[in-house]
Design an enzyme around this catalytic site. Structure first.
Site, PDB file in Angstrom:
ATOM      1  N   SER A 144     -16.921  -0.429  37.452  1.00 13.37           N
ATOM      2  CA  SER A 144     -15.700  -0.857  36.772  1.00 13.37           C
ATOM      3  C   SER A 144     -16.032  -1.053  35.298  1.00 13.37           C
ATOM      4  CB  SER A 144     -15.215  -2.187  37.364  1.00 13.37           C
ATOM      5  OG  SER A 144     -14.213  -2.785  36.572  1.00 13.37           O
ATOM      6  N   TYR A 157     -15.553 -10.777  40.786  1.00 15.01           N
ATOM      7  CA  TYR A 157     -15.510  -9.320  40.669  1.00 15.01           C
ATOM      8  C   TYR A 157     -16.409  -8.853  39.529  1.00 15.01           C
ATOM      9  CZ  TYR A 157     -13.457  -4.630  40.322  1.00 15.01           C
ATOM     10  OH  TYR A 157     -13.261  -3.266  40.293  1.00 15.01           O
TER      11      TYR A 157
END
Length: 257
Positions: A144, A157
């Site tokens: 990401s 996350y």
């Protein structure tokens, strides 16, 4: 490059029942791969396999936090197809946004267990299968922009994706002697079910928000763009690429570090 870029390749795609994973299953099979879809969303996963054709895709239920299930998923693939060429470790979760002052450690543990530990388990067992068969394989992991930039995603996350980037680098170093490549693909905000549910936004709102903060204008980031980057890393086109994190973010991480 024209033609089928994964012709004859056997692939596992985790989180393949929806979002980037499902789009990758479709793209990879279009390019000649036979894919085992690994997920816990049984109905969705089976539907994806049926829609593509069960001669090209099959579904296997696996909770990535359970190493025995991970090992069995790899065994299923090798027993069914005789080998494993590519792992696309894409399964992941995202927890709600909260202040670090209100951090829920149970949510943190769950996110890390799925996003980081689950990927480590799949890399371990997929690489073992590749080494045993003498396969110069490719392992691709969904990271990401949050793997390198803070403030774009929840704390758990972000932590899991930073850790995953370290795992990719470490695994690429350990597996190079076997001819196995390990890379990451790092998307910006894509309107997948994971992101929409995690942020409690409709797909059009996610896309509007991403486009508003994006560096590259005039195009909307779609799951297909990420799947195409993963295809490159999975294929022999990237034969001398390893230990890298390919950003699919329109330059966001470069101009807004």
């Amino acid at each position: 490059m024209s033609g089928k870029r994964l012709d004859g390749k056997i692939v596992i795609i985790t989180g393949g029942a929806s979002g980037i994973g499902a789009e990758s299953v479709r793209l990879f099979t279009e390019h000649g791969a036979r894919v085992v879809i690994v997920d816990v969303q049984d109905e969705l996963g089976q539907n994806v396999a049926v829609s593509i054709g069960e001669d090209k895709a099959s579904y296997y239920h696996c909770d990535v936090t359970n190493e025995t299930e991970v090992e069995n998923a790899v065994k299923f693939t090798v027993e069914k197809y005789g080998k494993l060429d590519v792992l696309f470790s894409n399964a992941g979760v995202i927890e709600p946004f909260v202040s670090i002052l209100d951090l829920n450690l149970n949510e943190l543990d769950r996110t890390i267990a799925i996003n980081l530990r689950g990927t480590a388990a799949f890399i371990k067992h997929a690489a073992r299968a590749m080494v045993e068969k003498g396969i110069r394989g490719s392992i691709v992991c969904t990271t990401s922009v949050a793997a390198e930039i803070a403030g774009t995603a929840p704390h758990g996350y972000t932590t899991s994706k930073h850790g995953l980037l370290g795992l990719i680098k470490s695994a690429s170093g350990g597996l190079g002697k076997y001819g196995i490549r390990v890379n990451g693909v790092a998307p910006f905000g894509v309107a997948t079910p994971l992101v929409c549910n995690g942020f409690k936004m409709e797909p059009n709102v996610v896309e509007q928000n991403t486009s508003a903060s994006a560096n590259l204008k005039g195009i909307v980031l779609k799951a297909r763009h990420v799947a195409e980057a993963a295809l490159f890393l999975a294929s022999d086109e990237s034969a001398y690429v390893s230990g890298q994190n390919l950003a699919v973010d329109g330059g966001y991480s470069v101009v807004k570090p």
